[in-house]
Scaffold this motif. Sequence first.
Motif, mmCIF file in Angstrom:
data_model
loop_
_atom_site.group_PDB
_atom_site.id
_atom_site.type_symbol
_atom_site.label_atom_id
_atom_site.label_comp_id
_atom_site.label_asym_id
_atom_site.label_seq_id
_atom_site.Cartn_x
_atom_site.Cartn_y
_atom_site.Cartn_z
ATOM 1 N N TYR A 170 -5.943 13.112 -2.340
ATOM 2 C CA TYR A 170 -6.055 11.743 -2.823
ATOM 3 C C TYR A 170 -6.444 10.858 -1.655
ATOM 4 C CZ TYR A 170 -3.883 12.917 -7.246
ATOM 5 O OH TYR A 170 -3.617 13.451 -8.473
ATOM 6 N N LYS A 171 -7.420 10.004 -1.876
ATOM 7 C CA LYS A 171 -7.851 9.052 -0.859
ATOM 8 C C LYS A 171 -7.726 7.661 -1.449
ATOM 9 C CE LYS A 171 -11.123 12.267 1.158
ATOM 10 N NZ LYS A 171 -12.514 12.531 1.496
ATOM 11 N N LYS A 172 -7.114 6.788 -0.686
ATOM 12 C CA LYS A 172 -6.933 5.411 -1.142
ATOM 13 C C LYS A 172 -7.480 4.478 -0.074
ATOM 14 C CE LYS A 172 -3.520 2.108 -2.638
ATOM 15 N NZ LYS A 172 -2.118 1.888 -2.915
ATOM 16 N N LYS A 173 -8.275 3.535 -0.512
ATOM 17 C CA LYS A 173 -8.885 2.565 0.395
ATOM 18 C C LYS A 173 -8.597 1.174 -0.155
ATOM 19 C CE LYS A 173 -13.380 1.295 2.299
ATOM 20 N NZ LYS A 173 -14.809 1.628 2.297
ATOM 21 N N GLY B 22 -10.563 -9.411 4.848
ATOM 22 C CA GLY B 22 -11.440 -8.525 5.601
ATOM 23 C C GLY B 22 -10.745 -7.337 6.243
ATOM 24 N N GLU B 23 -9.440 -7.190 6.024
ATOM 25 C CA GLU B 23 -8.722 -6.052 6.573
ATOM 26 C C GLU B 23 -8.953 -4.826 5.696
ATOM 27 O OE1 GLU B 23 -4.685 -7.267 6.807
ATOM 28 O OE2 GLU B 23 -5.048 -8.710 8.396
ATOM 29 N N GLU B 24 -8.865 -3.654 6.304
ATOM 30 C CA GLU B 24 -9.123 -2.421 5.561
ATOM 31 C C GLU B 24 -8.055 -1.386 5.917
ATOM 32 O OE1 GLU B 24 -12.506 0.696 6.193
ATOM 33 O OE2 GLU B 24 -13.292 -0.970 5.006
ATOM 34 N N TYR B 25 -7.494 -0.766 4.899
ATOM 35 C CA TYR B 25 -6.494 0.285 5.069
ATOM 36 C C TYR B 25 -6.983 1.528 4.345
ATOM 37 C CZ TYR B 25 -3.616 -3.824 5.997
ATOM 38 O OH TYR B 25 -3.136 -5.013 6.477
ATOM 39 N N LYS B 26 -6.798 2.680 4.966
ATOM 40 C CA LYS B 26 -7.172 3.938 4.325
ATOM 41 C C LYS B 26 -5.996 4.897 4.417
ATOM 42 C CE LYS B 26 -12.064 3.609 5.516
ATOM 43 N NZ LYS B 26 -13.168 4.245 6.229
ATOM 44 N N LEU B 27 -5.705 5.548 3.314
ATOM 45 C CA LEU B 27 -4.673 6.572 3.276
ATOM 46 C C LEU B 27 -5.264 7.829 2.674
ATOM 47 C CD1 LEU B 27 -1.600 4.589 1.928
ATOM 48 C CD2 LEU B 27 -1.942 5.378 4.246
ATOM 49 N N ILE C 208 0.836 -1.204 0.000
ATOM 50 C CA ILE C 208 0.000 0.000 0.000
ATOM 51 C C ILE C 208 0.865 1.246 0.000
ATOM 52 C CG2 ILE C 208 -1.634 1.338 1.378
ATOM 53 C CD1 ILE C 208 -2.750 -1.394 2.333
ATOM 54 N N LEU C 209 1.861 1.262 0.864
ATOM 55 C CA LEU C 209 2.748 2.420 0.938
ATOM 56 C C LEU C 209 3.493 2.602 -0.382
ATOM 57 C CD1 LEU C 209 3.802 4.679 2.691
ATOM 58 C CD2 LEU C 209 5.540 3.112 3.564
ATOM 59 N N LYS D 228 -2.015 10.730 5.897
ATOM 60 C CA LYS D 228 -2.720 10.250 7.078
ATOM 61 C C LYS D 228 -3.144 8.816 6.805
ATOM 62 C CE LYS D 228 -4.465 14.808 8.210
ATOM 63 N NZ LYS D 228 -5.643 15.653 8.322
ATOM 64 N N GLU D 229 -2.978 7.968 7.807
ATOM 65 C CA GLU D 229 -3.269 6.549 7.629
ATOM 66 C C GLU D 229 -4.266 6.095 8.676
ATOM 67 O OE1 GLU D 229 -1.086 2.279 8.220
ATOM 68 O OE2 GLU D 229 0.092 4.079 8.302
ATOM 69 N N LYS D 230 -5.165 5.199 8.248
ATOM 70 C CA LYS D 230 -6.117 4.597 9.163
ATOM 71 C C LYS D 230 -6.190 3.117 8.811
ATOM 72 C CE LYS D 230 -10.894 4.712 10.715
ATOM 73 N NZ LYS D 230 -12.227 5.269 10.489
ATOM 74 N N THR D 231 -6.100 2.260 9.823
ATOM 75 C CA THR D 231 -6.140 0.820 9.595
ATOM 76 C C THR D 231 -7.245 0.218 10.453
ATOM 77 O OG1 THR D 231 -3.760 0.789 9.228
ATOM 78 C CG2 THR D 231 -4.809 -1.317 9.666
ATOM 79 N N ASP D 232 -8.109 -0.554 9.835
ATOM 80 C CA ASP D 232 -9.163 -1.276 10.540
ATOM 81 C C ASP D 232 -8.936 -2.765 10.327
ATOM 82 O OD1 ASP D 232 -10.372 1.101 11.237
ATOM 83 O OD2 ASP D 232 -11.707 1.081 9.495
#
Length: 101
Positions: free
Chosen positions: A73-76, A82-87, A10-11, A96-100
């Motif tokens: 830019y938003k990346k999901k 079932g894992e979810e990453y948001k940048l 992702i990065l 900014k990063e968010k990980t669920d």
Amino acid sequence: MKAILKYSLILGLMLTLLNSCRNTSETDDEQTELEQMMNDPENKVEIKDGGDKIKIETKDGDQIKIKKEDGDYKKKVETAEGEEYKLKIDEDGEVKEKTDN
């Protein structure tokens, strides 16, 4: 280990996306990782709003959504597990990063 590998992917995709926004001359042989994913015939790719929204479904079942909105830019990424990453990358280049899980 899978989480680290996916986070690195992702990065890497985000860095490639930011790098591709520059005015650089690339040859046809040099494709970004995102372009390679888009050109892979096994992946399902949808492009909407003149390229402002890109959705890629990989053969592994992962979904990658990239959206440009007001200069940000938003990346999901939703993995098959079932894992979810948001940048989110704003106009200033702040990430900014968010990980669920």
